[in-house]
Scaffold this motif. Structure first.
Motif, PDB file in Angstrom:
ATOM      1  N   GLU A   1      95.594  31.040 -11.023  1.00 55.20           N
ATOM      2  CA  GLU A   1      97.034  30.942 -10.713  1.00 55.20           C
ATOM      3  C   GLU A   1      97.793  32.198 -11.130  1.00 55.20           C
ATOM      4  OE1 GLU A   1      98.459  28.431  -9.095  1.00 55.20           O
ATOM      5  OE2 GLU A   1      96.685  27.158  -8.988  1.00 55.20           O
ATOM      6  N   LEU A   2      97.147  33.370 -11.012  1.00 52.15           N
ATOM      7  CA  LEU A   2      97.782  34.619 -11.426  1.00 52.15           C
ATOM      8  C   LEU A   2      98.253  35.454 -10.238  1.00 52.15           C
ATOM      9  CD1 LEU A   2      95.378  35.589 -14.328  1.00 52.15           C
ATOM     10  CD2 LEU A   2      97.826  35.080 -14.540  1.00 52.15           C
TER      11      LEU A   2
ATOM     12  N   ASP B   1     105.158  25.564   0.833  1.00 49.42           N
ATOM     13  CA  ASP B   1     104.654  24.332   0.237  1.00 49.42           C
ATOM     14  C   ASP B   1     103.179  24.085   0.515  1.00 49.42           C
ATOM     15  OD1 ASP B   1     107.196  23.856  -0.714  1.00 49.42           O
ATOM     16  OD2 ASP B   1     107.800  22.701   1.036  1.00 49.42           O
ATOM     17  N   ALA B   2     102.641  24.663   1.609  1.00 50.19           N
ATOM     18  CA  ALA B   2     101.257  24.367   1.981  1.00 50.19           C
ATOM     19  C   ALA B   2     100.277  25.432   1.510  1.00 50.19           C
ATOM     20  CB  ALA B   2     101.142  24.188   3.494  1.00 50.19           C
ATOM     21  N   ILE B   3     100.691  26.695   1.517  1.00 53.81           N
ATOM     22  CA  ILE B   3      99.770  27.767   1.137  1.00 53.81           C
ATOM     23  C   ILE B   3      99.790  27.923  -0.382  1.00 53.81           C
ATOM     24  CG2 ILE B   3      99.222  30.211   1.373  1.00 53.81           C
ATOM     25  CD1 ILE B   3     100.590  30.152   4.104  1.00 53.81           C
ATOM     26  N   ARG B   4      98.668  27.775  -0.989  1.00 52.28           N
ATOM     27  CA  ARG B   4      98.584  27.803  -2.446  1.00 52.28           C
ATOM     28  C   ARG B   4      99.025  29.162  -3.003  1.00 52.28           C
ATOM     29  NH1 ARG B   4      96.225  23.184  -3.845  1.00 52.28           N
ATOM     30  NH2 ARG B   4      94.736  22.206  -2.416  1.00 52.28           N
ATOM     31  N   ARG B   5      99.667  29.095  -4.162  1.00 53.82           N
ATOM     32  CA  ARG B   5     100.161  30.288  -4.872  1.00 53.82           C
ATOM     33  C   ARG B   5     101.257  31.028  -4.113  1.00 53.82           C
ATOM     34  NH1 ARG B   5      95.410  27.946  -6.590  1.00 53.82           N
ATOM     35  NH2 ARG B   5      94.168  29.249  -5.224  1.00 53.82           N
ATOM     36  N   THR B   6     101.957  30.357  -3.205  1.00 45.74           N
ATOM     37  CA  THR B   6     103.076  30.980  -2.488  1.00 45.74           C
ATOM     38  C   THR B   6     104.353  30.817  -3.301  1.00 45.74           C
ATOM     39  OG1 THR B   6     102.139  30.719  -0.279  1.00 45.74           O
ATOM     40  CG2 THR B   6     104.527  30.844  -0.436  1.00 45.74           C
ATOM     41  N   ALA B   7     105.060  31.933  -3.503  1.00 46.28           N
ATOM     42  CA  ALA B   7     106.301  31.888  -4.280  1.00 46.28           C
ATOM     43  C   ALA B   7     107.525  32.215  -3.439  1.00 46.28           C
ATOM     44  CB  ALA B   7     106.224  32.854  -5.458  1.00 46.28           C
ATOM     45  N   GLY B   8     107.325  32.590  -2.181  1.00 46.21           N
ATOM     46  CA  GLY B   8     108.481  32.907  -1.345  1.00 46.21           C
ATOM     47  C   GLY B   8     108.091  33.023   0.115  1.00 46.21           C
TER      48      GLY B   8
ATOM     49  N   ARG C   1     101.100  26.514 -16.420  1.00 47.03           N
ATOM     50  CA  ARG C   1     101.040  25.056 -16.564  1.00 47.03           C
ATOM     51  C   ARG C   1     100.214  24.440 -15.435  1.00 47.03           C
ATOM     52  NH1 ARG C   1     102.161  24.652 -21.751  1.00 47.03           N
ATOM     53  NH2 ARG C   1     104.105  25.718 -22.261  1.00 47.03           N
ATOM     54  N   ILE C   2     100.402  24.959 -14.230  1.00 47.92           N
ATOM     55  CA  ILE C   2      99.625  24.446 -13.096  1.00 47.92           C
ATOM     56  C   ILE C   2      98.138  24.689 -13.335  1.00 47.92           C
ATOM     57  CG2 ILE C   2      99.143  24.768 -10.638  1.00 47.92           C
ATOM     58  CD1 ILE C   2     102.121  25.405 -10.286  1.00 47.92           C
TER      59      ILE C   2
ATOM     60  N   ILE D   1      96.922  22.395 -16.294  1.00 39.93           N
ATOM     61  CA  ILE D   1      96.892  20.970 -15.962  1.00 39.93           C
ATOM     62  C   ILE D   1      95.738  20.647 -15.020  1.00 39.93           C
ATOM     63  CG2 ILE D   1      98.129  19.160 -14.696  1.00 39.93           C
ATOM     64  CD1 ILE D   1     100.731  20.412 -15.858  1.00 39.93           C
ATOM     65  N   HIS D   2      95.505  21.533 -14.058  1.00 39.77           N
ATOM     66  CA  HIS D   2      94.553  21.217 -12.998  1.00 39.77           C
ATOM     67  C   HIS D   2      93.155  21.783 -13.225  1.00 39.77           C
ATOM     68  CE1 HIS D   2      97.576  19.377 -10.457  1.00 39.77           C
ATOM     69  NE2 HIS D   2      98.365  20.405 -10.684  1.00 39.77           N
ATOM     70  N   LYS D   3      92.914  22.435 -14.346  1.00 40.12           N
ATOM     71  CA  LYS D   3      91.593  23.029 -14.549  1.00 40.12           C
ATOM     72  C   LYS D   3      90.526  21.967 -14.819  1.00 40.12           C
ATOM     73  CE  LYS D   3      92.369  23.950 -19.486  1.00 40.12           C
ATOM     74  NZ  LYS D   3      92.543  25.013 -20.507  1.00 40.12           N
TER      75      LYS D   3
END
Length: 751
Positions: free
Chosen positions: A462-463, A512-519, A584-585, A588-590
């Motif tokens: 998640e980096l 919302d659908a593509i992972r790690r998208t911030a904008g 946190r993501i 939590i999900h690891k």
């Protein structure tokens, strides 16, 4: 000429035959006067609109295809639905009982944007300039050895010509030639002419020498002063040297050579294509303009160039000359350049300005990023590759192209990848990259992650952050994106070609659908202020739109550049909320998820942080009933902090515990749950412990406790022996911590 209907004469097919086209609704159908001059069909309709058509004779008809809808009852009736197509339609005309077409009708589909002609020309010219700049950065000898080949198909020729035309068929180029003609480079040269000896006012050395050698002599009178000098005659005429200003310079010969080269190449293209085609008409217009320049009397005085002095200071610095030199260098390379992606823009008579806008924005964004990142040179060179005999621009709609770069300053070093048409595959589970729903392909994706790790590792931890941009040429104003509320709008897009709030919804889909998208942001050629919507308190995550116009001035890129700079500054903030959320993501999900379906206090208001995984429970030991009574009376729980047996390792989990569960020897389970108060434990000295009537003289770590008020814990018992950290034997008295999630898994169920 705009109206509700037009009649297109088809006398070339049959005398008196015509095609009637009527607009549906308020859309105009028109005959445009300057269409031929711009390589367009005279009769024009608008994209995204519907039109009815009818042949004057029932024997003639159009066959149904993607734009033409034939009436099922009357074949000479029908409807034209150009959708998002822009350019020249050449529709074959059929006649009943004849298999082959008997002719064709040329109709131009206009873009809804009134500036599309200028935009199309400007963007094509800009792409050509970008390509030339790239070519001139590539130090490969193959770029100088190709010769343009005009024996290939008309589509390839038209592609070449559009590049060439964007260089020389512009107002700026014509003004440059005019500037040279009106203010040319000149030199002084010597010329000789015979002058009557009586008209020479002052004799010079070369005149004196001719007194003896000159021909056509006249005898002098006997009493002449020169007779004594043994000069008996003088020539009637002498050659006199004059200084004359001339335009026949090496620099002007180069200008003539360049224009002649342009003309020859265009006439070669004209000879290689069929008459009455778009390319033929457009190249004809360019030829006329070049011939008009070369027929000027200025060029009559200029001789043929024997050598090109490209390093001439006049060519490189003088106004007008330096512009022609630049176009000559561009022209030479443009004639060798092919572009597979150009088929999307102008193949088959299209003039797809929306697709061209998408390509143009790629280079515009790349230009902005080059100012901020150190771009890998090999990625830029890879944009244009030599083929067998040409140079090919490797930018094709639907095919991924990636440009890598590095950002570094004294604070942080980052990697960057700028993707064109990257596809994010669908149905990808965490932590894989891609979309967790359907496959998605934004027009442009900017990805940024820490320098010292790979892109794959950055995805899994998640980096990495993706920021997407989508090109929407058809949008004029933001109101077309954000002021519509009809959820059925997307259904109508395919029919009308009208893009409204669906575009912003698509940005939501990317985010919302593509992972790690911030904008995710829309880019459109409007004049509004940029739209930025923050997901929380920071720049990212966010959504929005930026106006970026095909223009040499005030094109809107300043706002977009400012946004990209702020994106980088956001990454320099190591305490950003987005980076905290990303961790946190990851955290939590690891691991696989836990499950707690037992009654617990609800998490709201002051209790909002009540998450079982983050709440620690201290499982402690009491010696006997006296010890338990002291704990209940004093509301303290003590654990030893020295190095003797029974001392607790002071980890963060124990120190931050929220609850205390007590047990003693021979207990199989326990319901003695207490709430730990305060901000953490305190250290009591042995003197303080004595005051608290504790029998042992030692220092202790003290937790303040209270009875648990939550009804969910009343009467509940836990089998603490089943906890993984519980130790049997002498280790049973050592306190340890578990999460509330772990504790709730060992509830004693009543039979």
């Amino acid at each position: 000429m705009n109206g509700q209907e037009v009649h297109i004469p088809l006398d070339s097919i049959e005398e008196g035959l015509f095609l009637e086209i009527k607009s549906k609704g308020s859309n105009f159908v028109s005959k445009v006067k300057d269409a031929e001059q711009n390589g367009e069909a005279s009769y024009q309709i608008k994209e995204g609109c519907f039109y009815h058509y009818q042949f004057s004779s029932p024997l003639y008809f159009f066959e149904t295809h993607e734009i033409v809808e034939e009436n099922p009852f009357h074949s000479n009736y029908g409807r034209l639905a150009p959708n998002t197509y822009v350019g020249t339609l050449e529709i074959p005309v059929k006649k009943k009982e004849i298999d082959d077409p008997v002719g064709k009708v040329r109709i131009e589909v206009q873009s809804k944007k009134t500036s599309y002609r200028e935009d199309y020309r400007f963007m094509l010219e800009s792409i050509t300039e970008y390509c030339i700049d790239l070519l001139m950065q590539v130090n490969s000898p193959v770029t100088q050895n190709f010769e343009p080949d005009f024996s290939k198909g008309s589509e390839t020729l038209y592609q070449k010509f559009t590049f060439i035309k964007s260089v020389i068929d512009t107002d700026e180029f014509n003004e440059t030639v005019h500037r040279i003609i009106t203010s040319p480079n000149t030199v002084w040269s010597k010329s000789s002419e015979e002058v009557d000896i009586r008209k020479i006012g002052r004799f010079k050395n070369h005149h004196v020498r001719q007194l003896l050698s000159g021909t056509q002599r006249s005898k002098l009178p006997a009493n002449s002063p020169l007779s004594g000098k043994r000069i008996s005659s003088l020539p009637t005429k002498l050659k006199s040297h004059l200084k004359v200003e001339t335009v026949d310079t090496a620099e002007n010969r180069f200008i003539k050579h360049a224009l002649s080269n342009y003309l020859k190449l265009c006439t070669d293209i004209e000879a290689a294509v069929k008459p009455d085609t778009r390319i033929y008409k457009e190249v004809k217009k360019t030829i006329e303009q070049l011939e008009q320049h070369l027929h000027h009397t200025f060029f009559n005085e200029i001789s043929r160039a024997q050598i090109l002095k490209i390093n001439s200071p006049i060519l490189q610095k003088k106004e007008g000359y330096r512009e022609v030199l630049k176009t000559w260098l561009m022209f030479d390379l443009a004639a060798k350049l092919i572009w597979e992606g150009g088929d999307d823009v102008y193949k088959g008579g299209k003039k797809d300005v929306a697709t061209l806008y998408e390509y143009w924005l790629f280079f515009t964004l790349l230009d902005l990023l080059k100012d901020m990142f150190e771009i890998y040179p090999e990625d830029l060179e890879d944009l244009i590759k030599p083929t067998e005999d040409e140079l090919s621009l490797q930018l094709v709609q639907g095919k991924r192209k990636a440009i890598r770069g590095v950002y570094q300053n004294g604070i942080r070093k980052l990697k960057m990848k700028f993707n064109f048409n990257r596809t994010f595959s669908g149905n990808q589970d965490h932590p894989n990259t891609g979309s967790w729903t359907k496959k998605m392909r934004p027009d442009y994706t900017l990805s940024i992650w820490p320098y010292n790790i790979t892109e794959e590792k950055a995805e899994k931890e998640e980096l990495i952050v993706h920021v997407h941009f989508d090109a929407k040429y058809k949008i004029d104003k933001l109101v077309e994106i954000i002021d519509k509320t009809n959820p059925d709008e997307e259904t109508n897009v395919k029919i009308t070609g009208s893009y409204k709030d669906v575009d912003l919804l698509k940005m939501h889909a990317y985010k919302d659908a593509i992972r790690r998208t911030a904008g995710a942001y829309v880019l459109y050629p409007g004049t509004d202020e940029p739209l930025e919507r923050k997901g929380f308190r920071e720049l990212l995550p966010g959504l929005g739109a930026f106006p970026v116009r095909p223009s040499k001035t005030n094109n809107g890129t300043a706002d977009l550049k400012d946004f990209l700079i702020r994106v980088i500054e956001h990454f320099l903030n190591r305490a950003s909320q987005r980076e905290n959320l990303a961790y946190r993501i990851f955290d939590i999900h690891k691991n696989d998820p836990d499950e707690v379906k037992e009654p617990l206090p609800e998490a709201y208001g002051k209790n909002r942080s009540y998450i079982p995984d983050t709440i620690n429970v201290l499982v402690g030991f009491y010696k006997d009933n006296n010890h338990l009574e002291w704990i209940r009376n004093k509301k303290y729980y003590n654990i030893r902090i020295d190095d003797r047996a029974g001392a607790i390792p002071l980890t963060a989990a124990e120190l931050s515990a929220n609850y205390l569960l007590l047990h003693t020897s021979k207990d199989k389970n326990s319901g003695k749950l207490f709430k730990i108060k305060g901000d953490g434990p305190k250290v009591f000295s042995k003197e303080r412990m004595a005051k608290e009537e504790y029998p042992k003289e030692s220092s202790y770590l003290i937790f303040e406790i209270d009875e648990v008020a939550a009804s969910e814990f009343q009467g509940v018992k836990w089998d603490f022996r089943k906890l993984s950290k519980f130790k049997t034997g002498r280790g049973a008295g050592i306190p340890f911590s578990v999460t509330l999630t772990e504790l709730m898994k060992v509830i004693v169920k009543e039979n």
